[in-house]
Scaffold this motif. Structure first.
Motif, PDB file in Angstrom:
ATOM      1  N   GLU A  95      32.158  -0.336  41.074  1.00  0.00           N
ATOM      2  CA  GLU A  95      31.387   0.603  40.813  1.00  0.00           C
ATOM      3  C   GLU A  95      32.577   1.241  39.192  1.00  0.00           C
ATOM      4  O   GLU A  95      33.357   1.952  39.898  1.00  0.00           O
ATOM      5  CB  GLU A  95      31.457   1.963  41.745  1.00  0.00           C
ATOM      6  N   ALA A 117      32.968   5.382  39.710  1.00  0.00           N
ATOM      7  CA  ALA A 117      34.031   5.854  41.087  1.00  0.00           C
ATOM      8  C   ALA A 117      35.812   4.784  40.438  1.00  0.00           C
ATOM      9  O   ALA A 117      36.463   6.446  40.168  1.00  0.00           O
ATOM     10  CB  ALA A 117      33.726   4.896  42.308  1.00  0.00           C
ATOM     11  N   GLN A 159      38.886   7.647  39.890  1.00  0.00           N
ATOM     12  CA  GLN A 159      40.397   8.007  40.809  1.00  0.00           C
ATOM     13  C   GLN A 159      41.693   7.515  40.123  1.00  0.00           C
ATOM     14  O   GLN A 159      42.808   7.824  40.346  1.00  0.00           O
ATOM     15  CB  GLN A 159      39.962   6.321  41.458  1.00  0.00           C
TER      16      GLN A 159
END
Length: 220
Positions: free
Chosen positions: A34, A37, A41
């Motif tokens: 992903e 995501a 992060q």
């Protein structure tokens, strides 16, 4: 300095080759399932994104909108002047061909992370001269022809297209060549880029919410 690098390419062997080259230089390389995501992060990183289908261009657009601290390197195959200039306009900082030598790949990743833009000469020339731009007075293709272009952009082959449209593969090829000529382009890639630039596809191409796709020389 070690960099965080995400590699998004449909071929596992290609991703592994890129990872081997960059990991040997001390960089941390991942192939996130992903991508958005991963971007959220990792505070700052470099994304190597292969652009093959229209959904890949949608990913590039999303990265431009949500990943201001991440540098994107577009990996392209055919038609580098056409696709390279489109990639830069869509938000890529640098452009590489997918069969680039390992040393060039590593240097481009490091230079891009430092804020530089690395482009093939044909891309830089096209951007400087405006040779990649097309006229705005082209008549839009018919809905049926646009459907063909959209299917090609999504990865369909001419044979698959012919089967769905009820033509022989040879007849489908002739129809597409006639369409390209009407559009003032020479190839499938140029036709797809023209349709996208003119806004003929509208919002109908679609994109899965999952952005992941899951050396000497790095080859496809």
């Amino acid at each position: 300095m070690a960099l965080h690098v995400a590699v998004v390419d449909p071929l596992p062997m290609y991703r592994e080759g890129v990872a081997a080259v960059l990991s040997a230089a001390g960089h941390r390389v991942e192939a996130p399932a992903e991508l958005l995501a991963w971007v959220r992060q990792v505070q700052r990183g470099v994304v190597l994104l292969t652009l093959e289908h229209e959904r890949d261009w949608d990913v590039l657009g999303r990265l431009r909108d949500v990943a201001a601290t991440h540098a994107v390197i577009a990996l392209i195959g055919e038609e580098p002047a056409v696709l390279g200039t489109r990639a830069v306009r869509a938000g890529a900082r640098s452009v590489l061909t997918r069969d680039v030598a390992a040393g060039v790949l590593r240097r481009t990743v490091e230079a891009t992370a430092e804020g530089q833009a690395v482009l093939p000469a044909v891309v830089a020339t096209a951007l400087a001269t405006g040779a990649h731009r097309t006229g705005g007075d082209t008549k839009p293709p018919s809905p049926r022809q646009l459907s063909w272009l959209r299917q090609l952009a999504e990865g369909s082959t001419v044979a698959q297209l012919a089967g769905r449209a009820g033509y022989s593969e040879r007849a489908m090829f002739r129809l597409l060549q006639a369409l390209y000529q009407e559009m003032g382009v020479a190839t499938r890639v140029q036709a797809i880029v023209r349709a996208q630039e003119q806004g003929w596809f509208g919002a109908g191409t679609g994109l899965s919410e999952d952005l992941g796709t899951g050396p000497g020389r790095v080859r496809r």
